[in-house]
Design a protein around this motif. Structure first.
Motif, mmCIF file in Angstrom:
data_model
loop_
_atom_site.group_PDB
_atom_site.id
_atom_site.type_symbol
_atom_site.label_atom_id
_atom_site.label_comp_id
_atom_site.label_asym_id
_atom_site.label_seq_id
_atom_site.Cartn_x
_atom_site.Cartn_y
_atom_site.Cartn_z
ATOM 1 N N UNK A 9 9.377 -0.279 3.669
ATOM 2 C CA UNK A 9 9.014 1.073 3.358
ATOM 3 C C UNK A 9 9.966 1.707 2.386
ATOM 4 N N UNK A 10 9.463 1.292 0.936
ATOM 5 C CA UNK A 10 10.326 2.231 -0.142
ATOM 6 C C UNK A 10 10.072 3.492 -0.227
ATOM 7 N N UNK A 11 10.749 4.505 -0.277
ATOM 8 C CA UNK A 11 10.730 5.879 -0.688
ATOM 9 C C UNK A 11 10.242 5.965 -1.938
ATOM 10 N N UNK A 12 9.275 6.885 -2.303
ATOM 11 C CA UNK A 12 8.613 7.004 -3.553
ATOM 12 C C UNK A 12 9.148 8.335 -3.924
ATOM 13 N N UNK A 69 0.622 -1.183 -0.069
ATOM 14 C CA UNK A 69 0.208 0.125 0.038
ATOM 15 C C UNK A 69 0.803 1.212 -0.074
ATOM 16 N N UNK A 70 0.336 2.210 -0.345
ATOM 17 C CA UNK A 70 1.039 3.561 -0.564
ATOM 18 C C UNK A 70 0.647 4.471 0.880
ATOM 19 N N UNK A 121 7.035 9.975 1.707
ATOM 20 C CA UNK A 121 5.947 9.320 0.963
ATOM 21 C C UNK A 121 6.619 7.782 0.765
ATOM 22 N N UNK A 122 5.575 6.787 0.705
ATOM 23 C CA UNK A 122 6.371 5.324 0.840
ATOM 24 C C UNK A 122 5.286 4.446 0.168
ATOM 25 N N UNK A 123 6.077 3.443 -0.703
ATOM 26 C CA UNK A 123 5.129 2.213 -1.058
ATOM 27 C C UNK A 123 5.619 1.218 -0.291
#
Length: 74
Positions: A71-74, A11-12, A57-59
């Protein structure tokens, strides 16, 4: 008839308003949940602590069998 059950979720998450905390829950209820103290990745444990999330902001990817998350930074 497909009986495949997915255990990988994503999820974002918009935490652009500032640092916050997060946890993973099941079926919109807190009786089954996972948390940890590590960020941006770790392994959540049942009823673990809130995950500290740095502003951004993360995916977010999560596996509800292993408890692993990222948590991947967008």
């Amino acid at each position: 008839f497909d009986t495949t059950v997915c255990h990988d979720w994503y999820f974002d998450l918009d935490a652009s308003g500032g640092d916050t905390t997060a946890k993973f829950l099941s079926n919109h209820a807190w009786d089954v949940n996972w948390g940890d103290t590590a960020f941006p990745f770790g392994v959540g444990s049942s009823n673990g602590p809130n995950i500290p999330v740095t502003k951004g902001s993360y995916r977010v990817f999560f596996n509800d069998i292993t408890g692993q998350y990222y948590f991947f930074a967008k």
